[in-house]
Every structure is written in structure tokens, then in C-alpha cells.
Design an enzyme around this catalytic site. Structure first.
Site, PDB file in Angstrom:
ATOM      1  N   LYS A 159       0.798  -0.945  -0.233  1.00  0.00           N
ATOM      2  CA  LYS A 159       0.058   0.173  -0.315  1.00  0.00           C
ATOM      3  C   LYS A 159       0.618   1.390   0.339  1.00  0.00           C
ATOM      4  O   LYS A 159       0.321   2.261  -0.149  1.00  0.00           O
ATOM      5  CB  LYS A 159      -0.827  -0.057   1.299  1.00  0.00           C
ATOM      6  CG  LYS A 159      -1.257   1.690   1.415  1.00  0.00           C
ATOM      7  CD  LYS A 159      -2.432   1.246   2.704  1.00  0.00           C
ATOM      8  CE  LYS A 159      -1.446   1.437   3.911  1.00  0.00           C
ATOM      9  NZ  LYS A 159      -1.510   3.427   4.234  1.00  0.00           N
ATOM     10  N   ASN A 160       1.968   1.077   1.046  1.00  0.00           N
ATOM     11  CA  ASN A 160       2.702   2.234   0.563  1.00  0.00           C
ATOM     12  C   ASN A 160       3.363   3.031  -0.363  1.00  0.00           C
ATOM     13  O   ASN A 160       4.352   3.871  -0.261  1.00  0.00           O
ATOM     14  CB  ASN A 160       3.204   2.684   2.603  1.00  0.00           C
ATOM     15  CG  ASN A 160       2.244   2.545   3.537  1.00  0.00           C
ATOM     16  OD1 ASN A 160       1.188   2.857   3.389  1.00  0.00           O
ATOM     17  ND2 ASN A 160       3.539   2.555   5.147  1.00  0.00           N
TER      18      ASN A 160
ATOM     19  N   CYS B 287      -5.578  12.552  12.601  1.00  0.00           N
ATOM     20  CA  CYS B 287      -5.765  11.260  12.057  1.00  0.00           C
ATOM     21  C   CYS B 287      -5.712  10.455  13.398  1.00  0.00           C
ATOM     22  O   CYS B 287      -5.071  11.498  14.379  1.00  0.00           O
ATOM     23  CB  CYS B 287      -5.258  10.805  10.844  1.00  0.00           C
ATOM     24  SG  CYS B 287      -3.197  10.603  11.328  1.00  0.00           S
TER      25      CYS B 287
ATOM     26  N   ARG C  76      -0.714  14.906  12.256  1.00  0.00           N
ATOM     27  CA  ARG C  76      -0.188  15.038  11.239  1.00  0.00           C
ATOM     28  C   ARG C  76       0.686  15.941  10.942  1.00  0.00           C
ATOM     29  O   ARG C  76       0.070  16.202   9.167  1.00  0.00           O
ATOM     30  CB  ARG C  76      -0.777  13.964  10.046  1.00  0.00           C
ATOM     31  CG  ARG C  76       0.759  12.680  10.273  1.00  0.00           C
ATOM     32  CD  ARG C  76      -0.755  11.523  10.024  1.00  0.00           C
ATOM     33  NE  ARG C  76       0.607  10.608   9.491  1.00  0.00           N
ATOM     34  CZ  ARG C  76       0.284   9.437   8.647  1.00  0.00           C
ATOM     35  NH1 ARG C  76      -1.359   8.656   9.127  1.00  0.00           N
ATOM     36  NH2 ARG C  76       0.509   8.257   8.507  1.00  0.00           N
TER      37      ARG C  76
ATOM     38  N   ASP D 103       4.710   1.077  12.052  1.00  0.00           N
ATOM     39  CA  ASP D 103       2.879  -0.026  11.131  1.00  0.00           C
ATOM     40  C   ASP D 103       3.286  -1.699  11.778  1.00  0.00           C
ATOM     41  O   ASP D 103       2.406  -2.124  11.753  1.00  0.00           O
ATOM     42  CB  ASP D 103       3.339   0.367  10.021  1.00  0.00           C
ATOM     43  CG  ASP D 103       3.240   1.309   9.621  1.00  0.00           C
ATOM     44  OD1 ASP D 103       2.519   2.123  10.368  1.00  0.00           O
ATOM     45  OD2 ASP D 103       3.369   2.134   8.486  1.00  0.00           O
TER      46      ASP D 103
ATOM     47  N   ARG E  91      -8.504  -0.347   5.165  1.00  0.00           N
ATOM     48  CA  ARG E  91      -7.251   0.786   3.981  1.00  0.00           C
ATOM     49  C   ARG E  91      -6.372  -0.108   3.564  1.00  0.00           C
ATOM     50  O   ARG E  91      -5.569   0.329   3.120  1.00  0.00           O
ATOM     51  CB  ARG E  91      -7.427   1.673   4.933  1.00  0.00           C
ATOM     52  CG  ARG E  91      -8.691   3.060   4.830  1.00  0.00           C
ATOM     53  CD  ARG E  91      -7.910   4.046   6.062  1.00  0.00           C
ATOM     54  NE  ARG E  91      -6.591   4.280   5.617  1.00  0.00           N
ATOM     55  CZ  ARG E  91      -5.252   4.334   6.367  1.00  0.00           C
ATOM     56  NH1 ARG E  91      -5.780   4.556   7.741  1.00  0.00           N
ATOM     57  NH2 ARG E  91      -4.955   5.276   6.077  1.00  0.00           N
TER      58      ARG E  91
HETATM   59  C1  UD1 Z   1       4.644   7.266   6.466  1.00  0.00           C
HETATM   60  C2  UD1 Z   1       3.454   5.575   6.464  1.00  0.00           C
HETATM   61  C3  UD1 Z   1       2.843   5.127   8.148  1.00  0.00           C
HETATM   62  C4  UD1 Z   1       4.315   4.815   8.598  1.00  0.00           C
HETATM   63  C5  UD1 Z   1       5.012   6.483   8.765  1.00  0.00           C
HETATM   64  C6  UD1 Z   1       6.846   5.356   9.441  1.00  0.00           C
HETATM   65  C7  UD1 Z   1       2.210   6.001   4.168  1.00  0.00           C
HETATM   66  C8  UD1 Z   1       1.518   5.827   3.144  1.00  0.00           C
HETATM   67  N1  UD1 Z   1       2.053   5.624   5.674  1.00  0.00           N
HETATM   68  O1  UD1 Z   1       3.759   7.900   6.682  1.00  0.00           O
HETATM   69  O2  UD1 Z   1       2.746   4.250   7.039  1.00  0.00           O
HETATM   70  O3  UD1 Z   1       3.583   4.574  10.020  1.00  0.00           O
HETATM   71  O4  UD1 Z   1       5.423   6.823   7.502  1.00  0.00           O
HETATM   72  O5  UD1 Z   1       6.837   4.585   8.806  1.00  0.00           O
HETATM   73  O6  UD1 Z   1       4.536   6.267   3.818  1.00  0.00           O
HETATM   74  N2  UD1 Z   1       6.290  14.594  10.804  1.00  0.00           N
HETATM   75  C9  UD1 Z   1       6.085  16.497  11.409  1.00  0.00           C
HETATM   76  N3  UD1 Z   1       6.368  17.551   9.930  1.00  0.00           N
HETATM   77  C10 UD1 Z   1       5.698  16.624   8.704  1.00  0.00           C
HETATM   78  C11 UD1 Z   1       5.691  15.323   8.455  1.00  0.00           C
HETATM   79  C12 UD1 Z   1       5.956  14.325   9.601  1.00  0.00           C
HETATM   80  O7  UD1 Z   1       6.702  16.650  12.488  1.00  0.00           O
HETATM   81  O8  UD1 Z   1       5.944  17.971   7.882  1.00  0.00           O
HETATM   82  C13 UD1 Z   1       6.195  13.921  11.349  1.00  0.00           C
HETATM   83  C14 UD1 Z   1       4.849  12.606  12.259  1.00  0.00           C
HETATM   84  O9  UD1 Z   1       3.739  13.313  12.300  1.00  0.00           O
HETATM   85  C15 UD1 Z   1       4.888  11.413  12.326  1.00  0.00           C
HETATM   86  C16 UD1 Z   1       6.953  11.094  12.215  1.00  0.00           C
HETATM   87  O10 UD1 Z   1       7.735  12.524  11.235  1.00  0.00           O
HETATM   88  O11 UD1 Z   1       5.331  11.397  14.358  1.00  0.00           O
HETATM   89  C17 UD1 Z   1       7.117  10.119  10.644  1.00  0.00           C
HETATM   90  O12 UD1 Z   1       6.077  10.869   9.651  1.00  0.00           O
HETATM   91  P1  UD1 Z   1       6.345  10.287   8.455  1.00  0.00           P
HETATM   92  O13 UD1 Z   1       7.978   9.862   8.198  1.00  0.00           O
HETATM   93  O14 UD1 Z   1       6.433  11.379   7.621  1.00  0.00           O
HETATM   94  O15 UD1 Z   1       5.026   9.499   8.664  1.00  0.00           O
HETATM   95  P2  UD1 Z   1       3.564   9.280   6.529  1.00  0.00           P
HETATM   96  O16 UD1 Z   1       5.481   9.461   5.905  1.00  0.00           O
HETATM   97  O17 UD1 Z   1       2.761  10.269   7.757  1.00  0.00           O
END
Ligand code: UD1
Length: 419
Positions: free
Chosen positions: A22-23, A116, A121, A308, A400
Site C-alpha cells: 500500500k505504502n 488522524c 499529522r 506499522d 484501507r
Molecule cells: C508513512 C507511512 C506510515 C508509516 C510512517 C512511518 C505511507 C502512506 N504512510 O507515513 O504507514 O507509519 O511513514 O514509517 O507511506 N512529521 C512532522 N512534520 C512533517 C512530517 C512528519 O512532524 O512535515 C512527523 C509525523 O507527525 C510523525 C513522524 O514525523 O511523528 C513520521 O512521519 P512520516 O515519516 O512523515 O510518516 P508518513 O509519511 O505520514
């Protein structure tokens, strides 16, 4: 609303081919927007998030069709650059379309993803990186309005404060057609980033360093279509291994991504399961009661233990011998599944980012509600090893990310049905 009904206590045994990731699918579908020509994606999982991504593509003018796990995306006629809020909210990771639309048209309007199930997020890292690439970004109410100065993003040196998966993907998507070179320092190293980059390279992009902390991208004027097979889903793999381990079962996973699953496999081995791997197969035999994991299980960016897979492993360890300790370091609210596990008889104490799981003799069935995607999957793991019947509601969360989970479980001899 649909629910899962699970009769626990049966050993899961058999062979299962893993679904596509999915990711990986979501950013790769977004990336198809950048290509002039048709992209054919094989092993694309039939998931509600994937359907949401295809609705976004169709809305902006692509032709996206989906059948038998193959998505065909023709992006020759991209028209709109604004994605309505309703479509954005269908899927949290829709923010990934921002980089792709900027790369394709130099502008886009998307809406701020709300909080979420895993807590707030934020997208601050996405926005500051894109600003460095010469994108003017204004926020108006819930809208984020982005426009590249001069109509095209510019290469830049970007250092991420944290190796965010989504921010790394958005920068890559904006950079592959940007003017000049982009360097991403402290980039995420997740396997799905490498999958996205492999797809983009096949479309003509110039990217190196993916899988390491520094990714270098040289922008090309245009990308072309290609045919590509999405990598297997390592988190679905961790989930079915957890189910088989928790039920003292025996499983062969085929179409598995073995090196990418190593951080999970090495922890699962500590529970006493026998695990053998070959190129794309994982054989796991549990046979007896699991042992608690001696070392603290700390979730970390890849190649650390994946956040995850935290919930599904925790569910398997609720009825293990001894006490296991989890430390969640990626998301603030990732223990919401624990209430359901407690209802099933587990002994878990959560203190901030730490959860202490004392193995109990056995779990019992209960009626529970899925709180989020992986939390819902954890409830299915617990229900399969519990004594008696469980019902899981709000399974839209599970759908999902898992392709017909009930069919996969039944194939392995478990009793699980959708009603
Ligand atoms: C992706 C994955 C999700 C997985 C996560 C971590 C997808 C669709 N989803 O989510 O399944 O759990 O990586 O491996 O691929 N953060 C900030 N600011 C930002 C961006 C992120 O503070 O601009 C923080 C987030 O709140 C979180 C951490 O960074 O605490 C990690 O987030 P991130 O690696 O960005 O996860 P996703 O891309 O949302």
C-alpha cells in the site's frame, strides 16, 4: 457497517502470497501524474486507499482504470490542479499528490490534512522543503495554494529535521522534473522510497542514493510512461506472521520482500519462532507458546523496527511467556488498540511512549472497534488466538490496508468472516 466475526483458537497453517505494498502504491500512483504516456502498475493492491488515489487521479484529468491488481494510468490530459477537500480527506496520504502536481504543472491547491487516528499529522517539513525549491505556498482557510516561481520548481539542498517518509516522497516527486539538482539530506530510507525511485528511474528520472540518507536528483524536462510491478507489502507480511505466531501455527509467505522485512523478522525470532528465508519466501513455525521479547522493542525509522508493525506484534505477545516492553518513537497516539486488547484479557500498561505487556495465560473473545488501520489488524491477531468469538466493527480502517483479510485468514485455516 461491516464487521469481522472471528472464532479464535485455530492454528493458522498454510501458504500465502503477499499483496503489493500500500505504502508504495500510493506515491507511485501519484508519480504517474508526472509521466507523459501510460503507466501500467502490476501488483497494485485492491484497497480503499488505492481507490481513493485513483479517484484523485481521475479528478485531475488522468484516466485511471483498475482491474485484477493492475492499475493503468494515462496522464496525457491532466487538467485541474486543485483537489477538492472531500477527496483529500478520503485518504490521509493524499498530501503526496502535492509534489507530483507541482512537478507536472508547477501549481496545485490541496487541503490541509486534519488530525488522524495516530494524532496530529503535521506537514511543516513538506512545506519548508518545497519552499526551498522555489514554491510559493499560501494557506487560505483549509487550502494550501502552491505555485512555482517561473512555472517550474528549482533544485535545492534540503536537510530534513527528521527522515519523514512523506516529506522525502514529496520532495522527490517535485524534484524529478525540477530545474537543476536537488539533494535531500537525512532522507527517509524506507523500502517504499526505493520502490518509488525505481519506478521513477524507469520513467526516465535521474535519482541516486535512495535507501541511504542522502538522495540526489537531477531534474529532467519530461518523464515517460512505463510498466512496473509494485513491491510486496512488508507490513501485511508482518501481520500474517504475527497471526501465525500467535496461534502456534506454521506459514509460508511467498512474494515476500525478505531483506526489507529483516528488522521485523529478527525481533519475531526472539519469541522462539523458527524462521527460514530464501529469495522471496519466508517460512515460519511457532508450534509452542511464544516467549516475551527480552530487549525493548523500539520503533525507529527504517532499518529500525517499523512503527506499522508495533500493534500486530504487541497483540501476538499479549499471551506470551513473560513481559515485553515497547517504545513508540514515531507517532504520539499509536497505542489506541490497547483498550481493545485489554477487553480481550491482555495485561498492558501504557506510560507515555512506553507500553509494558505482561503475557497472560490466554485471551478471550470480545466485541471491539477498530481504532486505526494497524490497530484494527492487531485486534484481528488477538481475536484469532483468543478463546471464543470476537466481533470487530469499523473494519473500514482495516480495508484501507489489507486486501480481503478474511479470505487470507480462511486460506490459512482460521475462522474469520465479514458480515
Ligand atoms: C508513512 C507511512 C506510515 C508509516 C510512517 C512511518 C505511507 C502512506 N504512510 O507515513 O504507514 O507509519 O511513514 O514509517 O507511506 N512529521 C512532522 N512534520 C512533517 C512530517 C512528519 O512532524 O512535515 C512527523 C509525523 O507527525 C510523525 C513522524 O514525523 O511523528 C513520521 O512521519 P512520516 O515519516 O512523515 O510518516 P508518513 O509519511 O505520514
Amino acid at each position: 457497517m461491516q464487521k469481522f466475526i472471528i472464532n479464535g483458537g485455530r492454528r493458522l497453517r498454510g501458504e500465502l502470497a503477499l499483496q503489493g505494498s500500500k505504502n508504495s502504491s500510493l506515491p507511485i500512483m501519484a508519480a504517474a501524474l508526472l509521466c507523459f504516456g501510460e503507466c501500467t502498475l502490476h501488483s497494485c493492491p485492491a484497497l480503499t486507499d488505492v481507490y481513493a488515489a485513483s479517484r484523485i487521479l481521475n479528478f485531475v484529468g488522468c484516466k485511471c482504470t483498475f482491474s485484477d491488481n493492475t492499475a493503468v494510468i494515462d496522464s496525457s490530459a491532466v487538467g485541474s490542479t486543485a483537489v477538492p477537500e472531500g477527496l483529500m480527506r478520503e485518504m490521509r496520504s493524499s498530501i503526496i499528490f502535492m509534489g507530483a502536481m507541482l512537478g507536472r504543472t508547477g501549481e496545485c491547491t490541496v487541503s490541509v490534512p486534519g488530525g488522524c487516528e495516530l494524532g496530529p499529522r503535521p506537514i511543516d517539513m513538506h512545506l519548508s522543503a518545497l519552499r526551498k525549491m522555489g514554491i510559493d505556498i499560501r494557506e487560505n482557510g483549509g487550502d494550501i495554494i502552491c505555485r512555482a516561481f517561473g512555472g517550474r520548481a528549482k533544485g535545492a539542498k534540503i536537510s530534513l529535521a527528521f527522515p519523514s517518509v512523506g516529506a522525502t516522497e514529496n520532495v522527490i516527486l517535485a524534484a524529478v522534473t525540477a530545474e537543476g539538482e536537488t539533494v535531500i539530506n537525512n532522507a527517509a530510507r524506507e523500502p517504499e522510497i526505493c520502490d518509488l525511485c525505481s519506478f521513477l528511474r524507469r520513467c526516465g528520472a535521474d535519482i541516486s542514493g535512495d535507501g541511504e540518507s542522502r538522495i540526489i536528483i537531477n531534474g529532467k524536462k519530461q518523464l515517460h510512461g512505463c510498466e512496473y510491478t509494485i513491491m510486496p507489502d512488508r507490513i501485511a507480511g508482518a501481520t500474517y506472521l504475527s497471526m501465525a505466531a500467535a496461534t502456534k501455527g506454521e506459514i509460508i509467505l511467498t512474494n515476500a520482500c525478505v531483506p526489507e522485512m529483516e528488522p521485523f523478522i529478527s525481533v519475531l525470532e526472539q519469541t522462539g519462532c523458527s524462521i527460514y528465508t530464501s529469495e522471496n519466501r519466508i517460512y515460519m513455525r511457532s508450534g509452542t507458546r511464544l516467549r516475551a521479547v527480552r530487549d525493548r522493542i523500539r520503533t525507529m525509522p527504517h532499518p529500525g523496527f517499523p512503527t506499522d508493525a508495533q500493534a500486530v506484534l504487541m497483540a501476538a505477545l499479549t499471551a506470551a511467556d513473560g513481559t515485553s516492553v515497547f517504545e513508540e518513537n514515531i507517532f504520539d497516539c499509536r497505542y489506541r488498540h490497547t483498550d481493545a486488547l485489554l477487553k480481550m484479557g491482555a495485561d498492558i500498561q501504557v506510560l507515555g511512549k512506553v507500553a509494558v505487556v505482561k503475557g497472560v495465560e490466554k485471551l478471550h473473545g470480545a466485541n471491539v472497534e477498530a481504532t486505526d488501520l494497524r490497530g484494527g489488524a492487531a485486534m484481528a491477531v488477538a481475536a484469532l488466538c483468543a478463546e471464543g468469538c470476537s466481533e470487530i466493527t469499523k473494519i473500514c480502517h482495516i480495508d484501507r490496508g489489507y486486501e480481503k483479510m478474511e479470505e487470507a485468514v480462511r486460506l490459512l485455516g482460521g475462522e474469520m468472516r465479514r458480515s
